[in-house]
Scaffold this active site. Structure first.
Site, PDB file in Angstrom:
ATOM      1  N   HIS A 219      21.179   0.725  -9.089  1.00 43.13           N
ATOM      2  CA  HIS A 219      21.355   0.085 -10.540  1.00 43.13           C
ATOM      3  C   HIS A 219      22.562   0.157 -11.040  1.00 43.13           C
ATOM      4  CE1 HIS A 219      16.921  -0.226 -10.136  1.00 43.13           C
ATOM      5  NE2 HIS A 219      16.806  -0.792 -11.291  1.00 43.13           N
ATOM      6  N   LYS A 247       7.395 -11.967  -5.548  1.00 43.66           N
ATOM      7  CA  LYS A 247       7.746 -11.715  -4.041  1.00 43.66           C
ATOM      8  C   LYS A 247       7.356 -10.537  -3.461  1.00 43.66           C
ATOM      9  CE  LYS A 247      11.706 -13.664  -1.457  1.00 43.66           C
ATOM     10  NZ  LYS A 247      12.793 -14.340  -1.800  1.00 43.66           N
ATOM     11  N   ASP A 248       7.641  -9.214  -4.180  1.00 42.14           N
ATOM     12  CA  ASP A 248       7.280  -8.087  -3.514  1.00 42.14           C
ATOM     13  C   ASP A 248       5.804  -7.945  -3.362  1.00 42.14           C
ATOM     14  OD1 ASP A 248       9.826  -7.389  -3.233  1.00 42.14           O
ATOM     15  OD2 ASP A 248       9.961  -6.148  -5.075  1.00 42.14           O
ATOM     16  N   GLU A 291       7.573  11.032  19.273  1.00 42.77           N
ATOM     17  CA  GLU A 291       6.698   9.818  18.804  1.00 42.77           C
ATOM     18  C   GLU A 291       7.772   8.724  19.058  1.00 42.77           C
ATOM     19  OE1 GLU A 291       3.822   9.684  18.341  1.00 42.77           O
ATOM     20  OE2 GLU A 291       3.084  10.109  16.120  1.00 42.77           O
TER      21      GLU A 291
END
Length: 435
Positions: A219, A247-248, A291
């Protein structure tokens, strides 16, 4: 970067006004993710992945807390407690599959977020601290995931812990001591399970704290954008809410659909079947693999097969594996190009996609049986991986002729960012990003 055109927050409702005076949470939310936070107006859907990583972490924390209430961190009961969660706990299968699938989804989002930063130059000044904190988050996430992989105490969990911690013993003088300290003994057992369980429970909250610092650091200069051009005025921005919250929200919906599809239909697809066999220290699996999200680094580790100078191959592999991550801390200073976005760096763009292919091939090699061909391919890809960051990137930043940048973000939106296809030249000078 400040935003003098951002309107000041003035609560209208008496309750909100009172709360803002006593505890300014409404003002914090307004300035952090509300209409008080101006964002470049040309962000694409790749900027959704920062929010998605936060959502994935919250899913992991919530499901992990509930699973910890039923898990038994002991070598004699860990495997059975996981099976009990699946069979006897109400919605236990849902919680465990959500947690296991959530780990894979978290890394999918995280890797996409990292490669987006590499493509659009989000690691360049003035956002280098944002990038460095992101690398810290990545390291903490990898440590958390490794410890979580050990907890089910299946065959691959036990032998994964044995092999991975065993690589620390390659470090001269202090290596064996570090390994014993990590495991709480000379082999994975109850002490290792207790340590890994404690750290696996704690580290997600540490990650959450670093994410807050990551957002705070973001920010200050503001978000990067697909052009890499800095904000020059109010015409270049829109409020974060409602434009990017909507949008998110759409991106989150797609993410949850994919998440649910994997969790309900193929929950074990990204895991290993040997982990449904109780850990047996006397029976070594034919092929030990971590993994999937560790496979590229595992391939780098295994690509060193011969001693060089006075350093044994095992130590070279360990140094290369950790170095492949740690070199990202130096990326803001390795790439000296004044242009951020690969959309305007045609030569860099080609090498970027070559890096993507290289990492995918490394991932395949990490999971494949280590034949001679696989080892040779791993060695070639490992050499390119390090050459990309240490040699190619600095060299490209010196010799590349970038395409002309738009004068502003609003210009790129109104007239299109399609200057990628423009011929090389100096008709429009390339402006360096504002510091």
């Amino acid at each position: 970067m400040s935003f003098p055109w951002a309107e000041n927050y003035a609560p209208k409702h008496p309750l909100t006004r009172y709360l803002d005076e006593k505890l300014p949470l409404p003002r914090l939310i307004y300035n952090a993710v509300g209409a008080g936070y101006p964002v470049p107006r040309n962000l694409n859907y790749f900027w959704n992945f920062g929010v998605l990583s936060g959502v994935a972490l919250v899913i992991q924390i919530i499901t992990g807390i509930v699973l910890a209430m039923h898990y038994h961190a002991d070598a004699g009961g860990a495997f059975n407690s996981v099976e009990s969660i699946m069979r006897d706990v109400n919605a236990g299968w849902f919680l465990r599959y959500a947690h296991a699938t959530g780990a894979s989804m978290f890394f999918i989002v995280l890797y996409t977020h990292i490669f987006r930063g590499l493509y659009y130059g989000s690691y360049k000044p003035p956002r280098e601290v944002v990038w460095l904190l992101g690398v810290v988050i990545f390291l903490l996430t990898m440590a958390t995931a490794f410890m979580g992989y050990v907890l089910p105490w299946g065959q691959m969990s036990f032998w994964g812990a044995q092999v991975i911690t065993g690589f620390f013993s390659a470090i001269p003088v202090v290596g064996e001591g570090i390994r014993v300290w990590l495991l709480g003994g000379y082999a994975p057992d109850a002490a290792a399970l207790n340590r890994f369980f404690s750290l696996h429970y704690l580290l997600p909250f540490v990650i959450f704290g670093v994410i807050i610092l990551h957002i705070w650091a973001l920010h200050i200069p503001g978000s990067n954008n697909p052009t890499g051009v800095e904000v020059k005025g109010p015409a270049d921005t829109v409020p974060f809410h409602p434009y990017y919250t909507a949008k998110d929200g759409f991106g989150l919906g797609v993410f949850l659909i994919v998440f649910a599809a994997i969790m309900f239909f193929i929950p074990n697809y990204l895991g290993h079947p040997d982990n449904y066999i109780p850990a047996n220290p006397l029976s070594t699996p034919a092929h030990i693999v971590p993994e999937w999200y560790f496979l590229p680094f595992y391939a780098i580790l295994k690509s060193f097969t011969a001693n060089f100078l006075w350093i044994p191959a095992k130590l070279w592999g360990v140094l290369a594996m950790f170095g492949s991550i740690l070199l990202h801390f130096f990326l803001p200073w390795l790439d000296r190009s004044p242009v951020r976005s690969a959309n305007y760096r045609p030569l860099y763009k080609k090498f970027f996609w070559l890096l993507v292919v290289d990492v995918i091939v490394l991932g395949y090699c990490g999971g494949a049986h280590p034949s001679n061909t696989i080892v040779i391919v791993s060695q070639i890809c490992t050499m390119y991986y390090f050459a990309h960051f240490l040699l190619i990137l600095p060299l490209v930043s010196m010799i590349e002729r970038p395409l002309p940048l738009p004068n502003s973000i609003s210009e790129s939106v109104l007239h299109g960012e399609a200057q990628e296809s423009a011929p090389y030249g100096v008709a429009t000078p390339v402006a360096a990003p504002a510091e």
